[in-house]
Design an enzyme around this catalytic site. Structure first.
Site, PDB file in Angstrom:
ATOM      1  N   LYS A 226     109.062  83.089 -11.980  1.00 52.84           N
ATOM      2  CA  LYS A 226     108.989  83.795 -10.833  1.00 52.84           C
ATOM      3  C   LYS A 226     110.372  84.636 -10.405  1.00 52.84           C
ATOM      4  O   LYS A 226     111.404  84.234 -11.124  1.00 52.84           O
ATOM      5  CB  LYS A 226     108.511  82.973  -9.628  1.00 52.84           C
ATOM      6  CG  LYS A 226     107.094  82.902  -9.591  1.00 52.84           C
ATOM      7  CD  LYS A 226     106.380  82.156  -8.324  1.00 52.84           C
ATOM      8  CE  LYS A 226     104.905  82.226  -8.686  1.00 52.84           C
ATOM      9  NZ  LYS A 226     104.111  81.046  -7.724  1.00 52.84           N
ATOM     10  N   ARG A 260     102.530  73.996 -11.648  1.00 53.21           N
ATOM     11  CA  ARG A 260     101.598  75.000 -12.330  1.00 53.21           C
ATOM     12  C   ARG A 260     102.550  75.691 -13.297  1.00 53.21           C
ATOM     13  O   ARG A 260     103.301  76.547 -12.700  1.00 53.21           O
ATOM     14  CB  ARG A 260     100.812  75.672 -11.151  1.00 53.21           C
ATOM     15  CG  ARG A 260      99.899  76.877 -11.604  1.00 53.21           C
ATOM     16  CD  ARG A 260      99.656  77.724 -10.548  1.00 53.21           C
ATOM     17  NE  ARG A 260      98.693  78.910 -10.663  1.00 53.21           N
ATOM     18  CZ  ARG A 260      99.122  80.065 -11.256  1.00 53.21           C
ATOM     19  NH1 ARG A 260     100.411  80.269 -11.351  1.00 53.21           N
ATOM     20  NH2 ARG A 260      98.470  80.908 -11.506  1.00 53.21           N
TER      21      ARG A 260
HETATM   22  N1  HH2 Z   1     101.524  81.190  -8.216  1.00 54.93           N
HETATM   23  C1  HH2 Z   1     100.823  82.214  -8.447  1.00 54.93           C
HETATM   24  C2  HH2 Z   1      99.237  82.054  -8.458  1.00 54.93           C
HETATM   25  N2  HH2 Z   1      98.788  81.035  -8.161  1.00 54.93           N
HETATM   26  N3  HH2 Z   1      98.556  78.886  -7.184  1.00 54.93           N
HETATM   27  C3  HH2 Z   1      99.349  77.854  -6.674  1.00 54.93           C
HETATM   28  N4  HH2 Z   1      98.659  76.717  -6.280  1.00 54.93           N
HETATM   29  N5  HH2 Z   1     100.848  78.031  -6.399  1.00 54.93           N
HETATM   30  C4  HH2 Z   1     101.477  78.971  -7.032  1.00 54.93           C
HETATM   31  O1  HH2 Z   1     102.706  79.135  -7.023  1.00 54.93           O
HETATM   32  C5  HH2 Z   1     100.709  80.168  -7.621  1.00 54.93           C
HETATM   33  C6  HH2 Z   1      99.362  80.007  -7.424  1.00 54.93           C
HETATM   34  C7  HH2 Z   1     101.474  83.452  -9.067  1.00 54.93           C
HETATM   35  O2  HH2 Z   1     101.863  83.407 -10.520  1.00 54.93           O
HETATM   36  P1  HH2 Z   1     101.070  84.102 -11.436  1.00 54.93           P
HETATM   37  O3  HH2 Z   1      99.328  83.524 -11.662  1.00 54.93           O
HETATM   38  O4  HH2 Z   1     101.695  83.676 -12.818  1.00 54.93           O
HETATM   39  O5  HH2 Z   1     100.727  85.701 -11.315  1.00 54.93           O
HETATM   40  P2  HH2 Z   1      99.916  86.634 -10.646  1.00 54.93           P
HETATM   41  O6  HH2 Z   1      99.663  86.149  -9.215  1.00 54.93           O
HETATM   42  O7  HH2 Z   1     100.479  87.837 -10.752  1.00 54.93           O
HETATM   43  O8  HH2 Z   1      98.384  86.380 -11.372  1.00 54.93           O
END
Ligand code: HH2
Length: 282
Positions: A226, A260
């Protein structure tokens, strides 16, 4: 520090949370911030899931809608079109799937296809009926804190007492879940690293994670790749592995038990070593 609950009930079995649990990220989106558009078809996505399980993931967190700051929302039909075949494929392979969705309709279809966990980044604010699905089927339910929506969340990142406000909001989300029939053993809470927080705020949240244990449920963190790491180190998303590991280990020491992450192999190894040292202490 409050005691850490050591069990999480998902459908008909229990996951022990008295050790670090890893959720491997599988984003089936064209626009996720670090791995968008990474899997051209269902076969490639399932191969990646199997690779993450092999590397030590306990669950695969499948997402069909990006939640990066400013991301455009997608409707339930499009979200399901993206994730449905993969959720079914995971179920056929006996791989536990966590579904990163804030929509009851998507949650319902995913659970009918065998998903074990629902991961709601809106903490039941977007569609409280998602809790009905969890209550009816006994899935695990991850409740995350976010201020506003992905489109608006970075507009206001000032808080008086950040950890206190996040904790209060998570308590409200838990209350919604209970009012809809969920039981405490199903729930996991997550402070929402990067969701409506400044770079310093994310550090403060990880430093203060011990206060969230007072909610009585296991704590998950998602610092993977992040932007607060990028801000600290001046590196792009592809070069944030060391920062991700440091954030996970700091959170582990302070009481987080679920992680995660995209880089399952490296984070799993780091967590296992830190956990072994911790377990050897008196
Ligand atoms: N962060 C993201 C998405 N889902 N769920 C939980 N429980 N906690 C988190 O910190 C979290 C999450 C965002 O990251 P990512 O999936 O890599 O990116 P994007 O939202 O652009 O798909």
């Amino acid at each position: 520090m409050a005691a850490n609950p050591d069990r999480w009930t998902i459908r008909d079995h229990e996951i022990r949370t008295d050790r670090p649990i890893v959720l491997g990220v599988l984003n089936l989106t064209p626009d996720s911030f670090s791995d968008g558009g990474g899997y051209p078809d269902t076969h490639a996505a399932l191969a990646r899931a199997e690779q993450m399980i092999e590397a030590g993931a306990d669950l695969i967190d499948v997402g069909g809608e990006s939640t990066r700051p400013g991301a455009a929302p997608v409707d339930a039909a499009e979200e399901w079109k993206r994730i449905g075949p993969v959720v079914q494929g995971l179920s056929l392979r006996g791989i536990g799937a966590s579904i990163d969705t804030s929509k009851a309709d998507v949650a319902r279809r995913a659970v009918d296809s065998g998903a074990a966990v629902l991961n709601d980044v809106s903490g039941l604010r977007n569609d409280p009926a998602l809790a009905d699905v969890a209550a009816r089927t006994g899935t695990g339910l991850i409740l995350m804190h976010m201020r506003g929506t992905p489109r608006t969340m970075q507009d206001d990142v000032d808080y008086g007492d950040l950890v206190g406000e996040v904790s209060d909001a998570l308590r409200r989300s838990m209350r919604v879940a209970y009012d809809r029939g969920c039981v405490p053993a199903q729930l996991v809470v997550d402070p929402g690293i990067g969701f409506g927080k400044s770079a310093e705020g994310n550090l403060e949240l990880i430093a203060g994670i011990g206060r969230l244990l007072a909610l009585g449920r296991p704590v998950l963190v998602g610092p993977s790749r992040k932007s607060f790491i990028g801000t600290l180190l001046g590196v792009p998303a592809g070069e944030r592995l060391e920062g991700t590991i440091a954030a996970c280990l700091s959170a582990l020491e302070r009481g987080a038990r679920l992680f995660r992450v995209h880089d399952v192999l490296q984070v799993r190894r780091a967590l296992d070593v830190a956990w072994a040292i911790r377990s050897a202490g008196t």
